[in-house]
Enzyme design. Structure first.
Site, short mmCIF file in Angstrom:
data_model
loop_
_atom_site.label_atom_id
_atom_site.label_comp_id
_atom_site.label_asym_id
_atom_site.label_seq_id
_atom_site.Cartn_x
_atom_site.Cartn_y
_atom_site.Cartn_z
N SER A 24 25.10 -19.00 6.34
CA SER A 24 25.31 -20.05 7.33
C SER A 24 24.18 -21.07 7.30
O SER A 24 23.04 -20.76 6.98
CB SER A 24 25.43 -19.45 8.73
OG SER A 24 26.57 -18.64 8.83
N1 SAH Z 1 26.12 -14.13 9.04
C1 SAH Z 1 26.06 -14.69 7.69
C2 SAH Z 1 27.26 -15.56 7.39
C3 SAH Z 1 28.23 -14.86 6.54
S1 SAH Z 1 29.69 -15.75 6.12
C4 SAH Z 1 24.74 -15.44 7.51
O1 SAH Z 1 23.80 -15.14 8.18
O2 SAH Z 1 24.66 -16.32 6.66
C5 SAH Z 1 30.89 -14.80 6.99
C6 SAH Z 1 31.04 -13.37 6.59
O3 SAH Z 1 32.07 -12.83 7.40
C7 SAH Z 1 31.43 -13.10 5.15
O4 SAH Z 1 30.49 -12.26 4.57
C8 SAH Z 1 32.79 -12.41 5.27
O5 SAH Z 1 32.99 -11.39 4.31
C9 SAH Z 1 32.71 -11.82 6.66
N2 SAH Z 1 33.99 -11.52 7.28
C10 SAH Z 1 35.16 -12.20 7.24
N3 SAH Z 1 36.10 -11.57 7.96
C11 SAH Z 1 35.52 -10.45 8.48
C12 SAH Z 1 35.99 -9.38 9.30
N4 SAH Z 1 37.24 -9.32 9.74
N5 SAH Z 1 35.12 -8.40 9.62
C13 SAH Z 1 33.82 -8.44 9.18
N6 SAH Z 1 33.34 -9.41 8.41
C14 SAH Z 1 34.16 -10.41 8.05
#
Ligand code: SAH
Length: 232
Positions: free
Chosen positions: A77
């Site tokens: 993010s």
């Molecule tokens: N928190 C992260 C951002 C990750 S992007 C950061 O600090 O940069 C979003 C993430 O959500 C991805 O890794 C994706 O695999 C996950 N994701 C999507 N749907 C999900 C679900 N239903 N349960 C858990 N994780 C999920």
């Protein structure tokens, strides 16, 4: 292979050049310029080495205010959005209490949360990413952070209720289980898809659970990867 690990360690320890503390402080100054005022959040963003969470080849871009690829079609993010979401949960001098994050990804936001909250749980549905996140977080020794492999749509019943819930992937509507697992007086922030406003449009929504009802407030337009169902 050994050489790569060695380089990564050296980079983590020395934090020179584009990955130094000074570079991180410039990022924090930029966040202030963009309107982030919560000192506790800014201190956490200054403390967490974002370059540890991105791939070696992108480390020099780690402190740009942009989302970057972390593999498997997912992204880390944007710093501004991480700061903005945590600030919104804390607005009014609130303590975050027990936090649930959905979408661990590389683990960056989880690490920032663990600097601000007493107890953090984070769920990721892609096992390979969760393993990577564990590796990234290893050196940071955050004993108040627990990672779980699972579908975040279901929340984490065994640790509920949560005082704060933060979702890092966009859904068309708020998952029911998350509403149920939010404590009375608790807050949740998540990006929601707003198809009526156009294809791909998403908005951050802040939800507060009162004694009898939930209130909702729409905030900034954002761009997140989709919240998927099931595990991988
Ligand atoms: N928190 C992260 C951002 C990750 S992007 C950061 O600090 O940069 C979003 C993430 O959500 C991805 O890794 C994706 O695999 C996950 N994701 C999507 N749907 C999900 C679900 N239903 N349960 C858990 N994780 C999920």
């Amino acid at each position: 292979m050994v050489g790569q690990v060695g380089m990564r360690e050296a980079k983590n320890l020395a934090g020179i050049g584009m990955t130094s503390q000074r570079t991180r402080e410039r990022m924090v100054d930029r966040l202030r310029g963009e309107g982030i005022t919560d000192e506790r959040v800014l201190a956490a963003m200054a403390a967490v080495p974002r370059h540890v969470f991105v791939e070696e080849a992108l480390a020099s871009r780690a402190y740009e205010d942009t989302a970057l690829p972390i593999g498997l079609g997912q992204t880390i993010s944007q710093p501004y959005v991480v700061a903005k979401m945590i600030e919104a949960l804390r607005a009014g001098g609130r303590d975050l209490g027990k936090v649930l994050e959905i979408g661990t990804g590389c683990g960056y936001q989880a690490a920032v949360l663990a600097h601000v909250a007493p107890e953090v749980y984070s769920i990721e549905r892609i096992q390979a990413l969760l393993d990577r996140a564990r590796g990234n977080l290893l050196g940071l020794k955050l004993s108040n952070l627990r990672l779980t492999y699972g579908d975040g749509n279901l929340g984490l019943a065994k640790a509920a209720p949560f005082d704060s819930i933060i979702v890092a992937a966009a859904a068309p509507e708020v998952p029911q289980a998350l509403l149920q697992q939010l404590a009375v007086g608790g807050r949740m922030i998540l990006p929601l898809k707003m198809p009526q406003a156009g294809r791909g449009v998403q908005r951050l929504v802040l939800i507060e659970r009162g004694p009898r009802a939930y209130t909702e407030k729409a905030m900034d337009a954002v761009r997140f990867v989709p919240l998927e169902t099931g595990r991988l």
